[in-house]
Design a protein around this motif. Structure first.
Motif, mmCIF file in Angstrom:
data_model
loop_
_atom_site.group_PDB
_atom_site.id
_atom_site.type_symbol
_atom_site.label_atom_id
_atom_site.label_comp_id
_atom_site.label_asym_id
_atom_site.label_seq_id
_atom_site.Cartn_x
_atom_site.Cartn_y
_atom_site.Cartn_z
ATOM 1 N N PRO A 148 0.052 9.231 -4.204
ATOM 2 C CA PRO A 148 0.945 8.199 -3.666
ATOM 3 C C PRO A 148 0.787 8.112 -2.145
ATOM 4 C CG PRO A 148 2.195 10.094 -4.471
ATOM 5 C CD PRO A 148 0.764 10.374 -4.757
ATOM 6 N N GLN A 149 1.066 6.964 -1.596
ATOM 7 C CA GLN A 149 0.945 6.774 -0.147
ATOM 8 C C GLN A 149 1.762 7.812 0.619
ATOM 9 O OE1 GLN A 149 2.099 2.915 1.286
ATOM 10 N NE2 GLN A 149 1.364 3.316 3.346
ATOM 11 N N THR A 150 2.874 8.236 0.067
ATOM 12 C CA THR A 150 3.723 9.219 0.742
ATOM 13 C C THR A 150 3.043 10.577 0.897
ATOM 14 O OG1 THR A 150 4.730 9.792 -1.381
ATOM 15 C CG2 THR A 150 5.870 8.128 -0.033
ATOM 16 N N GLU A 151 1.975 10.828 0.142
ATOM 17 C CA GLU A 151 1.259 12.107 0.244
ATOM 18 C C GLU A 151 0.008 12.032 1.126
ATOM 19 O OE1 GLU A 151 0.476 14.038 -3.491
ATOM 20 O OE2 GLU A 151 2.522 13.680 -4.194
ATOM 21 N N VAL A 152 -0.247 10.888 1.740
ATOM 22 C CA VAL A 152 -1.374 10.788 2.673
ATOM 23 C C VAL A 152 -1.009 11.649 3.884
ATOM 24 C CG1 VAL A 152 -2.719 9.246 4.138
ATOM 25 C CG2 VAL A 152 -2.026 8.501 1.845
ATOM 26 N N PRO A 153 -1.843 12.658 4.212
ATOM 27 C CA PRO A 153 -1.454 13.658 5.205
ATOM 28 C C PRO A 153 -1.577 13.227 6.664
ATOM 29 C CG PRO A 153 -3.629 14.154 4.363
ATOM 30 C CD PRO A 153 -3.117 12.977 3.578
ATOM 31 N N VAL A 154 -1.982 12.008 6.920
ATOM 32 C CA VAL A 154 -2.164 11.543 8.289
ATOM 33 C C VAL A 154 -1.932 10.035 8.316
ATOM 34 C CG1 VAL A 154 -4.652 11.181 8.028
ATOM 35 C CG2 VAL A 154 -3.729 11.657 10.283
ATOM 36 N N LYS A 155 -1.418 9.554 9.426
ATOM 37 C CA LYS A 155 -1.230 8.111 9.594
ATOM 38 C C LYS A 155 -2.522 7.518 10.142
ATOM 39 C CE LYS A 155 3.336 7.874 8.906
ATOM 40 N NZ LYS A 155 3.579 8.123 7.509
ATOM 41 N N TYR A 156 -2.923 6.374 9.595
ATOM 42 C CA TYR A 156 -4.094 5.675 10.111
ATOM 43 C C TYR A 156 -3.969 4.199 9.764
ATOM 44 C CZ TYR A 156 -6.083 5.683 5.356
ATOM 45 O OH TYR A 156 -6.298 5.490 4.015
ATOM 46 N N ASP A 157 -4.731 3.383 10.480
ATOM 47 C CA ASP A 157 -4.701 1.937 10.262
ATOM 48 C C ASP A 157 -5.572 1.562 9.082
ATOM 49 O OD1 ASP A 157 -3.059 1.498 12.459
ATOM 50 O OD2 ASP A 157 -4.760 1.288 13.833
ATOM 51 N N TYR A 158 -5.058 0.690 8.240
ATOM 52 C CA TYR A 158 -5.836 0.122 7.145
ATOM 53 C C TYR A 158 -5.245 -1.237 6.807
ATOM 54 C CZ TYR A 158 -1.975 1.560 4.138
ATOM 55 O OH TYR A 158 -0.734 1.709 3.584
ATOM 56 N N VAL A 159 -6.066 -2.104 6.267
ATOM 57 C CA VAL A 159 -5.608 -3.421 5.847
ATOM 58 C C VAL A 159 -5.108 -3.273 4.414
ATOM 59 C CG1 VAL A 159 -6.249 -5.817 5.489
ATOM 60 C CG2 VAL A 159 -7.305 -4.520 7.340
ATOM 61 N N ASP A 160 -3.824 -3.482 4.213
ATOM 62 C CA ASP A 160 -3.228 -3.269 2.889
ATOM 63 C C ASP A 160 -3.525 -4.444 1.969
ATOM 64 O OD1 ASP A 160 -1.830 -2.378 0.720
ATOM 65 O OD2 ASP A 160 0.118 -2.352 1.708
ATOM 66 N N ARG A 161 -4.307 -4.170 0.943
ATOM 67 C CA ARG A 161 -4.598 -5.146 -0.104
ATOM 68 C C ARG A 161 -4.116 -4.549 -1.421
ATOM 69 N NH1 ARG A 161 -4.923 -8.308 3.548
ATOM 70 N NH2 ARG A 161 -6.658 -9.673 3.986
ATOM 71 N N ASN A 162 -2.776 -4.276 -1.462
ATOM 72 C CA ASN A 162 -2.208 -3.601 -2.619
ATOM 73 C C ASN A 162 -2.993 -2.306 -2.851
ATOM 74 O OD1 ASN A 162 -0.358 -3.274 -4.642
ATOM 75 N ND2 ASN A 162 -1.455 -4.544 -6.110
ATOM 76 N N SER A 163 -3.092 -1.521 -1.780
ATOM 77 C CA SER A 163 -3.992 -0.371 -1.734
ATOM 78 C C SER A 163 -3.550 0.791 -2.601
ATOM 79 C CB SER A 163 -4.124 0.123 -0.295
ATOM 80 O OG SER A 163 -4.700 -0.875 0.509
ATOM 81 N N LEU A 164 -4.558 1.496 -3.104
ATOM 82 C CA LEU A 164 -4.384 2.798 -3.743
ATOM 83 C C LEU A 164 -4.959 3.836 -2.799
ATOM 84 C CD1 LEU A 164 -5.516 2.029 -7.409
ATOM 85 C CD2 LEU A 164 -3.200 1.966 -6.447
ATOM 86 N N PHE A 165 -4.462 5.061 -2.912
ATOM 87 C CA PHE A 165 -4.896 6.137 -2.030
ATOM 88 C C PHE A 165 -5.472 7.272 -2.856
ATOM 89 C CE2 PHE A 165 -1.756 3.662 0.091
ATOM 90 C CZ PHE A 165 -2.250 3.540 1.379
ATOM 91 N N PHE A 166 -6.519 7.896 -2.306
ATOM 92 C CA PHE A 166 -7.200 8.993 -2.985
ATOM 93 C C PHE A 166 -7.409 10.129 -2.001
ATOM 94 C CE2 PHE A 166 -8.151 5.321 -5.523
ATOM 95 C CZ PHE A 166 -8.224 5.781 -6.821
ATOM 96 N N ARG A 167 -7.520 11.351 -2.556
ATOM 97 C CA ARG A 167 -7.724 12.539 -1.724
ATOM 98 C C ARG A 167 -8.711 13.477 -2.406
ATOM 99 N NH1 ARG A 167 -3.252 16.212 1.294
ATOM 100 N NH2 ARG A 167 -4.649 17.908 1.905
ATOM 101 N N LEU A 168 -9.568 14.065 -1.579
ATOM 102 C CA LEU A 168 -10.515 15.079 -2.021
ATOM 103 C C LEU A 168 -10.357 16.291 -1.119
ATOM 104 C CD1 LEU A 168 -13.027 16.010 -3.679
ATOM 105 C CD2 LEU A 168 -14.414 14.989 -1.849
ATOM 106 N N ASP A 169 -10.029 17.439 -1.704
ATOM 107 C CA ASP A 169 -9.945 18.679 -0.945
ATOM 108 C C ASP A 169 -11.273 19.398 -1.059
ATOM 109 O OD1 ASP A 169 -7.242 18.372 -0.083
ATOM 110 O OD2 ASP A 169 -6.584 18.890 -2.097
ATOM 111 N N LEU A 170 -11.833 19.780 0.084
ATOM 112 C CA LEU A 170 -13.148 20.407 0.121
ATOM 113 C C LEU A 170 -13.093 21.927 0.047
ATOM 114 C CD1 LEU A 170 -14.825 18.137 2.817
ATOM 115 C CD2 LEU A 170 -15.022 17.992 0.335
ATOM 116 N N ILE A 171 -11.897 22.489 0.130
ATOM 117 C CA ILE A 171 -11.784 23.960 0.036
ATOM 118 C C ILE A 171 -10.992 24.355 -1.187
ATOM 119 C CG2 ILE A 171 -12.055 24.403 2.486
ATOM 120 C CD1 ILE A 171 -8.973 24.637 2.602
#
Length: 171
Positions: A148-171
């Motif tokens: 969910p957007q609430t779990e994005v760990p940093v604020k950044y600019d993006y153009v919202d087109r009904n966006s979905l968010f994804f995360r990959l942990d490398l460790i």
């Protein structure tokens, strides 16, 4: 070698250089607006006008996939943020170079992962339009999980087109 095999063999991933800027812009806008009808303008994406400042100068990087004739056929960028967070941006591949046969997206993605690991980035996040279901499948196949957007760990600019968010942990 088949025609598709020739494409795969001819795709080479390199670091972006300023002489490729217009090709990068043209490739991204074409994929976004002609192929996928997302409706984004260059003004919506000021990072494309100064890739050096928005990616490289802050500790990230930007790559291009080049066809055998030197044309830009794919792009990907990684912005470095505090606390080992990277933002994956601008993964675009022209239709003729998409799919497992060419490995263009995989080659671009592998460049990002190698760079991220060597740069101390421990998590990569991204946003993507909800209609980009093929992209979602690619990200999930490469270890990303939707968050969910609430779990994005940093604020950044993006153009919202009904966006979905994804995360990959490398460790």
């Amino acid at each position: 070698m088949t025609e598709l095999g020739a494409h795969a063999a001819s795709v080479n991933v390199e670091l972006f250089n300023a002489t490729q800027q217009q090709q990068v812009i043209d490739t991204i806008l074409y994929v976004q607006n002609v192929e996928f009808k997302v409706g984004l303008s260059l003004e919506d994406q000021p990072d494309l006008l100064d890739i050096e400042t928005h990616y490289v100068a802050t500790g990230g990087q930007f790559w291009v996939a080049l066809a055998q004739d030197g044309r830009v056929v794919g792009t990907i960028g990684l912005q470095a943020k505090p606390n080992g967070i990277g933002i994956l941006k601008k993964l675009f591949v022209l239709a003729d170079y998409r799919g497992k046969q060419t490995q263009c997206a995989a080659k671009l993605f592998n460049a990002v992962i190698e760079f991220a690991r060597s740069s101390g980035i421990v998590s990569i996040v991204l946003d993507t339009p909800s209609i980009a279901t093929r992209s979602h499948a690619f990200y999930k196949a490469n270890g990303f999980r939707e968050i969910p957007q609430t779990e994005v760990p940093v604020k950044y600019d993006y153009v919202d087109r009904n966006s979905l968010f994804f995360r990959l942990d490398l460790i």
